[in-house]
Design a protein around this motif. Structure first.
Motif, PDB file in Angstrom:
ATOM      1  N   VAL A 102       0.861  -1.183   0.000  1.00 31.65           N
ATOM      2  CA  VAL A 102       0.000   0.000   0.000  1.00 31.65           C
ATOM      3  C   VAL A 102       0.897   1.232   0.000  1.00 31.65           C
ATOM      4  O   VAL A 102       1.861   1.311   0.767  1.00 31.65           O
ATOM      5  CB  VAL A 102      -0.915   0.014   1.245  1.00 31.65           C
ATOM      6  N   GLN A 103       0.575   2.181  -0.872  1.00 31.42           N
ATOM      7  CA  GLN A 103       1.414   3.369  -0.998  1.00 31.42           C
ATOM      8  C   GLN A 103       0.604   4.635  -0.754  1.00 31.42           C
ATOM      9  O   GLN A 103      -0.531   4.747  -1.223  1.00 31.42           O
ATOM     10  CB  GLN A 103       2.020   3.428  -2.398  1.00 31.42           C
ATOM     11  N   ALA A 104       1.198   5.547  -0.023  1.00 34.20           N
ATOM     12  CA  ALA A 104       0.525   6.820   0.261  1.00 34.20           C
ATOM     13  C   ALA A 104       0.712   7.789  -0.895  1.00 34.20           C
ATOM     14  O   ALA A 104       1.722   7.753  -1.601  1.00 34.20           O
ATOM     15  CB  ALA A 104       1.083   7.429   1.539  1.00 34.20           C
ATOM     16  N   ALA A 105      -0.259   8.639  -1.052  1.00 34.57           N
ATOM     17  CA  ALA A 105      -0.200   9.635  -2.125  1.00 34.57           C
ATOM     18  C   ALA A 105       0.702  10.798  -1.727  1.00 34.57           C
ATOM     19  O   ALA A 105       1.088  10.945  -0.572  1.00 34.57           O
ATOM     20  CB  ALA A 105      -1.599  10.156  -2.426  1.00 34.57           C
ATOM     21  N   ASP A 106       1.022  11.591  -2.711  1.00 32.10           N
ATOM     22  CA  ASP A 106       1.717  12.842  -2.453  1.00 32.10           C
ATOM     23  C   ASP A 106       0.666  13.898  -2.126  1.00 32.10           C
ATOM     24  O   ASP A 106      -0.516  13.711  -2.396  1.00 32.10           O
ATOM     25  CB  ASP A 106       2.512  13.240  -3.707  1.00 32.10           C
ATOM     26  N   PHE A 107       1.091  14.985  -1.528  1.00 32.01           N
ATOM     27  CA  PHE A 107       0.185  16.101  -1.230  1.00 32.01           C
ATOM     28  C   PHE A 107       0.845  17.368  -1.767  1.00 32.01           C
ATOM     29  O   PHE A 107       1.666  17.977  -1.109  1.00 32.01           O
ATOM     30  CB  PHE A 107      -0.044  16.189   0.281  1.00 32.01           C
ATOM     31  N   ALA A 123      -3.407  10.861  -5.746  1.00 33.45           N
ATOM     32  CA  ALA A 123      -4.276  10.056  -4.888  1.00 33.45           C
ATOM     33  C   ALA A 123      -5.115   9.103  -5.732  1.00 33.45           C
ATOM     34  O   ALA A 123      -5.572   9.449  -6.817  1.00 33.45           O
ATOM     35  CB  ALA A 123      -5.185  10.960  -4.067  1.00 33.45           C
ATOM     36  N   PHE A 131      -9.954  13.076  -3.625  1.00 28.86           N
ATOM     37  CA  PHE A 131      -9.035  13.902  -2.841  1.00 28.86           C
ATOM     38  C   PHE A 131      -9.353  15.359  -3.140  1.00 28.86           C
ATOM     39  O   PHE A 131      -8.840  15.949  -4.083  1.00 28.86           O
ATOM     40  CB  PHE A 131      -7.576  13.594  -3.181  1.00 28.86           C
ATOM     41  N   GLN A 155      -7.202  19.150   3.467  1.00 29.04           N
ATOM     42  CA  GLN A 155      -7.918  18.064   2.779  1.00 29.04           C
ATOM     43  C   GLN A 155      -9.344  18.003   3.296  1.00 29.04           C
ATOM     44  O   GLN A 155      -9.589  18.137   4.493  1.00 29.04           O
ATOM     45  CB  GLN A 155      -7.218  16.736   3.066  1.00 29.04           C
ATOM     46  N   VAL A 208      -4.738   8.307   0.764  1.00 35.24           N
ATOM     47  CA  VAL A 208      -4.672   9.610   1.424  1.00 35.24           C
ATOM     48  C   VAL A 208      -5.358   9.467   2.776  1.00 35.24           C
ATOM     49  O   VAL A 208      -6.119   8.507   2.995  1.00 35.24           O
ATOM     50  CB  VAL A 208      -5.368  10.702   0.576  1.00 35.24           C
ATOM     51  N   PRO A 209      -5.088  10.394   3.689  1.00 36.78           N
ATOM     52  CA  PRO A 209      -5.767  10.299   4.994  1.00 36.78           C
ATOM     53  C   PRO A 209      -7.280  10.189   4.810  1.00 36.78           C
ATOM     54  O   PRO A 209      -7.879  10.924   4.017  1.00 36.78           O
ATOM     55  CB  PRO A 209      -5.359  11.605   5.677  1.00 36.78           C
ATOM     56  N   PHE A 237       5.203   4.869   7.073  1.00 39.23           N
ATOM     57  CA  PHE A 237       4.079   5.634   7.604  1.00 39.23           C
ATOM     58  C   PHE A 237       4.350   6.009   9.063  1.00 39.23           C
ATOM     59  O   PHE A 237       4.930   5.213   9.818  1.00 39.23           O
ATOM     60  CB  PHE A 237       2.790   4.802   7.561  1.00 39.23           C
ATOM     61  N   PHE A 268      -5.944   4.531   6.768  1.00 42.84           N
ATOM     62  CA  PHE A 268      -5.091   5.725   6.843  1.00 42.84           C
ATOM     63  C   PHE A 268      -5.933   6.774   7.559  1.00 42.84           C
ATOM     64  O   PHE A 268      -6.881   7.316   6.981  1.00 42.84           O
ATOM     65  CB  PHE A 268      -4.727   6.178   5.429  1.00 42.84           C
ATOM     66  N   ARG A 273       1.701  17.127   6.643  1.00 44.29           N
ATOM     67  CA  ARG A 273       1.945  16.299   5.457  1.00 44.29           C
ATOM     68  C   ARG A 273       2.513  14.946   5.863  1.00 44.29           C
ATOM     69  O   ARG A 273       3.296  14.342   5.139  1.00 44.29           O
ATOM     70  CB  ARG A 273       2.882  17.030   4.495  1.00 44.29           C
ATOM     71  N   SER A 313       3.365  11.259   6.466  1.00 44.77           N
ATOM     72  CA  SER A 313       3.268   9.971   5.761  1.00 44.77           C
ATOM     73  C   SER A 313       3.041  10.084   4.256  1.00 44.77           C
ATOM     74  O   SER A 313       2.627   9.110   3.631  1.00 44.77           O
ATOM     75  CB  SER A 313       2.156   9.103   6.376  1.00 44.77           C
ATOM     76  N   ILE A 314       3.322  11.237   3.669  1.00 44.37           N
ATOM     77  CA  ILE A 314       3.174  11.310   2.215  1.00 44.37           C
ATOM     78  C   ILE A 314       4.207  10.401   1.559  1.00 44.37           C
ATOM     79  O   ILE A 314       5.321  10.232   2.050  1.00 44.37           O
ATOM     80  CB  ILE A 314       3.334  12.758   1.666  1.00 44.37           C
ATOM     81  N   ASN A 315       3.800   9.800   0.467  1.00 46.99           N
ATOM     82  CA  ASN A 315       4.697   8.964  -0.355  1.00 46.99           C
ATOM     83  C   ASN A 315       5.319   7.782   0.395  1.00 46.99           C
ATOM     84  O   ASN A 315       6.397   7.313   0.014  1.00 46.99           O
ATOM     85  CB  ASN A 315       5.818   9.811  -0.970  1.00 46.99           C
ATOM     86  N   GLN A 316       4.670   7.302   1.443  1.00 47.69           N
ATOM     87  CA  GLN A 316       5.229   6.185   2.204  1.00 47.69           C
ATOM     88  C   GLN A 316       4.579   4.859   1.772  1.00 47.69           C
ATOM     89  O   GLN A 316       3.591   4.857   1.031  1.00 47.69           O
ATOM     90  CB  GLN A 316       5.022   6.417   3.704  1.00 47.69           C
TER      91      GLN A 316
END
Lengths: 194, 190
Positions: free
Chosen positions: A42-47, A99, A103, A193, B73-74, B108, B156, B163, B165-168
């Motif tokens: 699982v990968q988190a998005a950029d913000f 995302a 988002f 967000q 995303v959160p 994360f 999440f 910001r 945990s972005i890109n983790q």
């Protein structure tokens, strides 16, 4: 060949240990079957939020190396501001995200900070109004600011843009001694967000 | 007749008498089959049941997502489900189903994610109310051929700030399942 007695004894002990271990393993070997889930990662998005200055189309990320960035907004070149008149500026915010799902973000222009550059009191005769718009071109329309306050926000969907326009007005009662003076206006932008 | 001829005749008569003696050894006898039949082994197997669900991630909206391309995303909740088929035959067969490996948080902020323990449910018992299987549940041939749904939820948290945990990444590659025979009470020690 003559093998020392101690070496023979050591070999015998080693053989006994190996046999013992093999025997123990044998007693625990029952059927079993295993499969992997192949669940992956699982990968988190950029913000990322981009800021684009209207007249110059200069774009920068809202944060650089995780720290807030500053964008210098150019005002619409309308010449010298005289009492009772306004100048305009705008910034376009882009919801640049990768995302996977929804988002949506909300960009808010906070209370402007107006500071004199020389202690002249010029800041006290300036006022700022903010309003959301669809395009930067709309920022130059005085009618857009009817009923506007000094703070505004705009909601921006994934991979879309939104615009915040600003109107800076010199009070009609500004005294003549303030001619040629300048002031700095700082508008904090925050993005949340939704 | 000389002695040589007499000896040869006596030898021949003796041989003939011996041949005749074979018949005199035939006495009553009877044969009977043991009827032991064949010894047949059972089976134990665990496999992903690709016919129903080979493994998929879904988001909170119920949409199946490609986790390789999806970015959380959160506020996102992803659930991984997978169907497993158990084969358990053998009169004294007993086995336990357990998890192997675990997800690994590789970036994360710990406070920003919650990963549930993988739940195993026998959905062949009652599809609407699957029967949970724990690590201590002893499975018998009564559940041979049953489908087990494994599910894991990744959350999440919406409370994630700034910001964080972005890109983790959170790695679930090592998660697996193991069906392991339990020794019968009368098991030998060999």
């Amino acid at each position: 060949m003559h093998t020392p007695r101690a070496l023979k004894a050591a070999g015998l002990v080693l053989a006994a240990v190996v046999l013992g271990l093999l025997t123990v393993q044998g007693t625990y070997a029952l059927w079993n079957s295993a499969v992997n889930s192949n669940a992956g990662t699982v990968q988190a998005a950029d913000f990322r939020v981009s800021l684009t200055d209207g007249p110059t189309n200069t774009t920068t990320d809202m944060t650089v190396n995780g720290l807030p960035a500053t964008v210098a907004l150019s005002t619409t070149p309308i010449g010298v501001v005289i009492p009772g008149q306004s100048v305009y500026a705008g910034v376009q915010l882009g919801n640049v995200t990768n995302a996977g799902g929804d988002f949506k973000i909300r960009a808010t222009a906070g209370t402007p900070g107006i500071t004199d550059s020389s202690g002249s009191g010029f800041a006290s005769v300036l006022s700022v109004k903010a309003v959301a718009a669809d395009t930067l071109a709309q920022c130059q329309s005085a009618a857009l600011y009817a009923g506007a306050k000094n703070m505004a926000s705009v909601d921006i969907a994934k991979n879309m843009t939104g615009v915040l326009c600003f109107q800076v007005t010199l009070d009609a009662s500004a005294p003549g001694r303030l001619q040629g003076k300048s002031a700095g206006i700082s508008i904090p932008l925050t993005v949340d967000q939704l | 007749m000389n002695k040589m001829v007499k000896g040869a005749i006596a030898t021949g008569v003796g041989v003939v008498l011996l041949v005749g003696g074979g018949g005199t050894l035939a006495t009553w006898n009877q044969a009977q089959s043991a009827s032991m039949g064949s010894v047949v082994s059972g089976d134990l197997n665990l496999e992903v049941n690709t016919a129903t669900n080979s493994g998929k991630w879904t988001n909170a909206a119920g949409t199946v997502v490609d986790v390789k391309a999806y970015r959380v995303v959160p506020g996102d909740t992803l659930t991984y489900t997978q169907d497993l088929k158990m084969t358990l035959t053998g009169d004294l067969m007993a086995a336990k189903l357990s998890l192997t490996g675990a997800g690994a948080n590789t970036g994360f902020t710990p406070a920003s994610v919650v990963v549930s323990a993988t739940a195993l449910n026998d959905k062949s018992v009652t599809a609407s109310a699957p029967s949970p299987i724990s690590a201590s549940t002893v499975l018998t041939p009564a559940v041979n051929g049953h489908l087990v749904t494994a599910s894991t939820t990744f959350t999440f948290l919406a409370s994630t700030s700034n910001r964080d945990s972005i890109n983790q990444t959170y790695d679930f590659k090592s998660v697996g399942y193991k069906l392991e025979q339990q020794a019968p009470v009368s098991a030998n020690a060999q």
